[in-house]
Design a protein around this motif. Structure first.
Motif, PDB file in Angstrom:
ATOM      1  N   GLU A 468       0.871  -1.171  -0.167  1.00  0.00           N
ATOM      2  CA  GLU A 468      -0.067   0.161   0.046  1.00  0.00           C
ATOM      3  C   GLU A 468       0.869   1.162  -0.088  1.00  0.00           C
ATOM      4  O   GLU A 468       2.261   1.137   0.264  1.00  0.00           O
ATOM      5  CB  GLU A 468      -0.877  -0.075   1.124  1.00  0.00           C
ATOM      6  CG  GLU A 468      -1.693  -1.354   1.413  1.00  0.00           C
ATOM      7  CD  GLU A 468      -2.900  -1.769   0.422  1.00  0.00           C
ATOM      8  OE1 GLU A 468      -2.939  -0.678  -0.583  1.00  0.00           O
ATOM      9  OE2 GLU A 468      -3.205  -2.703   0.262  1.00  0.00           O
ATOM     10  N   TRP A 469       0.280   2.475  -0.206  1.00  0.00           N
ATOM     11  CA  TRP A 469       1.019   3.808  -0.138  1.00  0.00           C
ATOM     12  C   TRP A 469       0.356   4.656   0.698  1.00  0.00           C
ATOM     13  O   TRP A 469      -0.854   5.055   0.485  1.00  0.00           O
ATOM     14  CB  TRP A 469       1.213   4.146  -1.825  1.00  0.00           C
ATOM     15  CG  TRP A 469       1.907   2.949  -2.631  1.00  0.00           C
ATOM     16  CD1 TRP A 469       1.325   2.123  -3.107  1.00  0.00           C
ATOM     17  CD2 TRP A 469       3.224   3.100  -2.914  1.00  0.00           C
ATOM     18  NE1 TRP A 469       2.184   1.397  -3.989  1.00  0.00           N
ATOM     19  CE2 TRP A 469       3.444   1.842  -3.741  1.00  0.00           C
ATOM     20  CE3 TRP A 469       4.347   4.037  -2.540  1.00  0.00           C
ATOM     21  CZ2 TRP A 469       4.675   1.636  -4.256  1.00  0.00           C
ATOM     22  CZ3 TRP A 469       5.459   3.790  -3.082  1.00  0.00           C
ATOM     23  CH2 TRP A 469       5.801   2.274  -3.971  1.00  0.00           C
ATOM     24  N   ALA A 470       1.191   5.412   1.424  1.00  0.00           N
ATOM     25  CA  ALA A 470       0.880   6.271   2.219  1.00  0.00           C
ATOM     26  C   ALA A 470       1.391   7.819   1.537  1.00  0.00           C
ATOM     27  O   ALA A 470       2.243   7.569   0.428  1.00  0.00           O
ATOM     28  CB  ALA A 470       1.367   6.459   3.630  1.00  0.00           C
ATOM     29  N   VAL A 471       0.828   8.790   1.625  1.00  0.00           N
ATOM     30  CA  VAL A 471       0.973   9.956   1.085  1.00  0.00           C
ATOM     31  C   VAL A 471       1.572  11.168   2.099  1.00  0.00           C
ATOM     32  O   VAL A 471       0.818  11.732   3.013  1.00  0.00           O
ATOM     33  CB  VAL A 471      -0.192  10.804   0.472  1.00  0.00           C
ATOM     34  CG1 VAL A 471       0.448  12.028  -0.344  1.00  0.00           C
ATOM     35  CG2 VAL A 471      -0.707   9.965  -0.784  1.00  0.00           C
ATOM     36  N   GLY A 475       3.479  15.300  -0.613  1.00  0.00           N
ATOM     37  CA  GLY A 475       3.023  14.533  -1.675  1.00  0.00           C
ATOM     38  C   GLY A 475       4.090  13.473  -2.021  1.00  0.00           C
ATOM     39  O   GLY A 475       3.498  12.749  -3.047  1.00  0.00           O
ATOM     40  N   THR A 476       4.857  12.972  -1.175  1.00  0.00           N
ATOM     41  CA  THR A 476       5.674  11.922  -1.743  1.00  0.00           C
ATOM     42  C   THR A 476       4.923  10.653  -1.337  1.00  0.00           C
ATOM     43  O   THR A 476       4.278  10.674   0.017  1.00  0.00           O
ATOM     44  CB  THR A 476       7.084  11.962  -0.759  1.00  0.00           C
ATOM     45  OG1 THR A 476       7.799  13.118  -1.313  1.00  0.00           O
ATOM     46  CG2 THR A 476       7.698  10.535  -0.983  1.00  0.00           C
ATOM     47  N   ARG A 477       4.756   9.716  -2.053  1.00  0.00           N
ATOM     48  CA  ARG A 477       4.264   8.493  -1.935  1.00  0.00           C
ATOM     49  C   ARG A 477       5.381   7.413  -1.171  1.00  0.00           C
ATOM     50  O   ARG A 477       6.450   7.387  -1.476  1.00  0.00           O
ATOM     51  CB  ARG A 477       3.858   7.786  -3.184  1.00  0.00           C
ATOM     52  CG  ARG A 477       2.807   8.515  -3.824  1.00  0.00           C
ATOM     53  CD  ARG A 477       2.486   7.866  -5.124  1.00  0.00           C
ATOM     54  NE  ARG A 477       1.551   6.801  -4.925  1.00  0.00           N
ATOM     55  CZ  ARG A 477       1.788   5.528  -5.289  1.00  0.00           C
ATOM     56  NH1 ARG A 477       3.062   5.244  -5.978  1.00  0.00           N
ATOM     57  NH2 ARG A 477       0.697   4.670  -5.399  1.00  0.00           N
ATOM     58  N   PRO A 479       5.893   3.733   0.383  1.00  0.00           N
ATOM     59  CA  PRO A 479       5.496   2.575   0.493  1.00  0.00           C
ATOM     60  C   PRO A 479       5.209   1.705   1.844  1.00  0.00           C
ATOM     61  O   PRO A 479       6.040   1.840   2.844  1.00  0.00           O
ATOM     62  CB  PRO A 479       6.758   1.807  -0.152  1.00  0.00           C
ATOM     63  CG  PRO A 479       7.786   2.570  -0.319  1.00  0.00           C
ATOM     64  CD  PRO A 479       7.240   3.993  -0.054  1.00  0.00           C
ATOM     65  N   ASP A 556       7.023  11.129   7.300  1.00  0.00           N
ATOM     66  CA  ASP A 556       6.538   9.737   6.684  1.00  0.00           C
ATOM     67  C   ASP A 556       5.851   8.662   7.595  1.00  0.00           C
ATOM     68  O   ASP A 556       4.780   8.216   7.189  1.00  0.00           O
ATOM     69  CB  ASP A 556       7.902   9.308   6.169  1.00  0.00           C
ATOM     70  CG  ASP A 556       8.320   9.914   4.766  1.00  0.00           C
ATOM     71  OD1 ASP A 556       7.672  11.053   4.233  1.00  0.00           O
ATOM     72  OD2 ASP A 556       9.075   9.568   4.033  1.00  0.00           O
ATOM     73  N   TRP A 563      -2.343   6.824   7.139  1.00  0.00           N
ATOM     74  CA  TRP A 563      -3.071   5.959   6.246  1.00  0.00           C
ATOM     75  C   TRP A 563      -3.832   4.428   7.039  1.00  0.00           C
ATOM     76  O   TRP A 563      -4.891   4.545   6.584  1.00  0.00           O
ATOM     77  CB  TRP A 563      -2.016   5.250   5.250  1.00  0.00           C
ATOM     78  CG  TRP A 563      -2.371   4.235   4.612  1.00  0.00           C
ATOM     79  CD1 TRP A 563      -3.094   4.413   3.093  1.00  0.00           C
ATOM     80  CD2 TRP A 563      -2.827   2.743   4.597  1.00  0.00           C
ATOM     81  NE1 TRP A 563      -3.479   3.134   2.533  1.00  0.00           N
ATOM     82  CE2 TRP A 563      -3.368   2.074   3.671  1.00  0.00           C
ATOM     83  CE3 TRP A 563      -2.483   1.875   5.552  1.00  0.00           C
ATOM     84  CZ2 TRP A 563      -3.608   0.897   3.265  1.00  0.00           C
ATOM     85  CZ3 TRP A 563      -2.917   0.641   5.755  1.00  0.00           C
ATOM     86  CH2 TRP A 563      -3.377   0.181   4.591  1.00  0.00           C
TER      87      TRP A 563
END
Length: 732
Positions: A468-471, A475-477, A479, A556, A563
């Motif tokens: 899955e991906w958090a933001v 704006g950086t994704r 993992p 992050d 998320w």
């Protein structure tokens, strides 16, 4: 009398008084800024008052968490019952012997063994390991070292390295009985079983014999635990006469050594995270001394593998020269005598923005490369024939059937037709393969040698791992690896744990863990946050989370938590967090940033007083950290930036969640004083009522107490603390 559950009620902290350390203000001034540290005196390790305080902290922790004892016991037993206690490693062939380690049920440490090999090693069949069954005597087995016998009567035991002479007669091994990572080296004559009189005290990691077996190379650390000397010991001579082959005087540089793949050279590596230097000792011409390849003044970060190809001395370079993610070049050894700008390097693997080259080695016939693509670590092989020419063959990778996995080198012998690979994923126990090196249209097979058995009815299909991906806020994704039981209902009621590290370009790769199953089976959604500062997404991912970008690591992690809170899987009020060492700094930082997002935080050997440590180059390993965090001694911008996030100095009057700081008295990497001070500051400042505890192992090192059972107990303690806090105590 049974104490009430520590995590369930505020009254638990009333069962015992939290130790209150005296306040002894000490001022520290840098760049015009003065910080008053009330608890720096806890650094006095030999002070009986400090020892008494730490013992009081442990007594308080025991009282507060007494209600978790049954849960700890349950988790420990689950780990034990899933583990095949009488087991052995897959034998590895070297110089006509098969080497392996055995574990016996009820014993805490491994037994190092070997048995004679057959065949000359030229055929693939010669590399088929012998069948060694757990608990069955092996004809001709030689016990090199029984860790259980070595550990008897000792407060701690760790094997820090071993080496065998090429003729197989002598075995050198390094033992730590304190947990401080300083080792005593002894040498055993395997023909007689007797120990030689040669004994080397206070050595560091790293042992190797010269080809003729007359000289042992070993490392020495300085007073700050920085490995800085490579020394030589001639067997049979007094240790006082040992010579220094190399000494590194730059306090910001780390030193190590190893043998080249073909064992024709000793390679001394000096470096930091940004540039390095390799010096080679040719065993065929030792009188020439160490020869430098690329000097550090060129600021190239590289690894070098020397080898002889078609009569020409070659060096395979993995380097970052005009290649942030690194690339591989082939260079004639004679080129290094020229200025760097004049040297002729042939590209073997070009730079790729989407592929991180981690390193390369050679066998007699192939180049073997470790690389990372799409966050996944993998291995690629290319024939040496035609390497660096238009006839170079394409690299070949073993094919696996899972999306998220880790495939890494498990060792290789230069003349072998196979290489050893270790494969694992989050729910596939480690598998050991031999990969037959492809030659023309032949080879390329994966030969499964072993899959680690998991007992207790474990079935991988009962669990699911997804990417899955958090933001992040910029704006950086980011993992995420999200692990859960397959039958878990997505109804927003479950508990969650977020784990992270995010430093030194270390990647949290997919890997099986028996202890983690105990959390998953209690309905926990376990999220591994691959935050910036790690290496999962290439070199830029690391650089975007170090020095003046370090705060990205922390934000992050908070984004990963957000998320999970919004994923529909968990109740946002039932989220815990965990991290260790530099990941413990991460725990301290997010506790200050967003304490309201966590029900509990477990910070293992946490680097929470980072600024104090790095400002003092005399403290263990401090100067080596400048390339990771910056140098706050000379740079006021770095000082200001670090002061803005270092956990101890940013504790504020808010309601902190339940926090457990886990440490060891003899840890030389993150001193016990950091979490001890942090816990005092948290308790005195928090506006909340949740317990904040210090769990300290008085006989342990950076990894805690020694022995597998003690390791399981430590993990069970950590997981029980979290599970209790997030209401995940019952098996589903």
């Amino acid at each position: 009398m049974t104490l009430p559950d520590a995590a369930a009620t505020p009254s638990a902290t009333e069962a015992a008084a939290a130790p209150v350390a005296k306040r002894v203000p000490v001022e520290r001034t840098h760049h015009g800024d003065t910080f008053t540290d009330n608890y720096e005196w806890l650094r006095e390790k030999d002070n009986p008052e400090v020892v008494a305080h730490l013992n009081a902290e442990q007594a308080f922790t025991d009282a507060v968490t007494a209600g978790q004892e049954q849960l700890r016991t349950d988790i420990f037993n689950e780990i034990k019952n899933r583990t095949q206690e009488t087991d052995l490693s897959v034998p590895s062939r070297k110089d006509g012997w098969w080497y392996y380690a055995r574990m016996v049920e009820g014993s805490a440490y491994s037994i190092q063994c070997r048995v004679k090999a057959s065949g000359d090693g030229s055929a693939v069949e010669d590399w088929t390991p012998p069948v060694v069954e757990p608990g069955v005597d092996v004809p001709g087995e030689v016990i090199l070292l029984d860790g259980n016998a070595e550990a008897e009567g000792q407060p701690f035991f760790s094997l820090g390295g071993a080496a065998v002479t090429r003729d197989g007669n002598l075995y050198a091994f390094a033992v730590d009985n304190a947990g401080d990572e300083l080792f005593t080296v002894r040498i055993k004559d395997l023909r007689t079983g007797e120990l030689l009189p040669d004994t080397i005290d206070k050595a560091f990691y790293g042992l190797a014999f010269s080809p003729d077996g007359t000289t042992l190379f070993y490392m020495v650390a300085d007073d700050s635990w920085r490995p800085y000397q490579v020394k030589t010991h001639v067997l049979g001579t007094p240790v006082s006469e040992d010579k220094v082959l190399y000494q590194e005087d730059d306090v910001a540089m780390w030193t190590g050594f190893g043998l080249s793949a073909d064992r024709r050279h000793l390679a001394v590596s000096i470096g930091c995270s940004e540039f390095s230097e390799t010096r080679l000792l040719d065993f065929a011409a030792p009188e020439k001394g160490l020869q430098t390849l690329i000097p550090r003044s060129e600021h190239v970060l590289y690894d070098a593998e020397p080898f002889l190809w078609e009569g020409v001395e070659k060096v395979l370079l993995t380097h970052d020269r005009d290649a942030a993610n690194s690339m591989i070049s082939l260079v004639d050894a004679a080129e290094f005598a020229k200025p760097l700008a004049d040297q002729d390097w042939t590209t073997v693997i070009a730079h790729d923005e989407t592929v991180r080259i981690n390193g390369a080695t050679v066998t007699a016939t192939h180049m073997v490369v470790s690389l990372r693509q799409d966050t996944i670590e993998r291995v690629q092989v290319t024939p040496l024939d035609g390497l660096g020419t238009a006839a170079q063959a394409a690299g070949v990778e073993p094919v696996f059937d899972e999306e998220l996995y880790t495939a890494s080198m498990g060792g290789s012998e230069f003349e072998s037709p196979v290489i050893r690979l270790v494969y694992t994923s989050d729910f596939t126990p480690p598998r050991v393969y031999d990969y037959v090196l492809p030659v023309g249209t032949a080879g390329g097979e994966l030969l499964l040698r072993k899959e680690t058995p998991v007992l207790g009815g474990y079935r991988s299909e009962n669990y699911v791992a997804t990417r899955e991906w958090a933001v992040a806020g910029d704006g950086t994704r980011v993992p995420l690896s999200v692990l859960r039981r397959a039958d878990l209902v997505r109804d927003g009621s479950n508990a969650g744990v977020v784990y992270g590290y995010g430093s030194y370009e270390v990647s949290m790769d997919p890997g099986f863990g028996v202890p983690r199953l105990s959390l998953l089976d209690r309905g926990v959604v376990f999220v591994i946050a691959h935050v910036r500062g790690g290496g999962e997404m290439g070199r830029h991912w690391y650089e975007d989370g170090k020095k003046l970008n370090k705060k990205n690591t922390f934000t992050d992690f908070v984004a990963a938590t957000d998320w999970l809170a919004g994923s529909g899987w968990v109740d946002p009020a039932r989220i815990g967090a965990m991290g260790g060492s530099a990941g413990g700094l991460l725990m301290g930082a997010v506790a200050n940033l967003a304490p309201e997002k966590y029900a509990a935080i477990v910070a293992q050997v946490p680097f929470v007083d980072a600024l104090t440590t790095i400002l003092d180059p005399e403290l263990p390993l401090s100067a080596l950290e400048w390339e990771e965090w910056g140098n706050p001694i000379t740079d006021p911008e770095v000082y200001k930036y670090m002061k803005g996030y270092t956990p101890y100095e940013n504790v504020r009057p808010v309601a902190y969640p339940k926090i457990a700081a886990v440490t060891s008295f003899n840890d030389t990497r993150v001193l016990y004083v950091e979490p001890a001070k942090w816990v005092q500051e948290l308790r005195s400042t928090s506006t909340g009522t949740e317990p904040i505890v210090l769990k300290i192992e008085m006989d342990g090192g950076h990894g805690g107490a020694s022995g597998r059972y003690e390791g399981w107990k430590t993990r069970a303690w950590d997981y029980a603390f979290l599970a209790d806090a997030i209401g995940a105590t019952e098996l589903r």
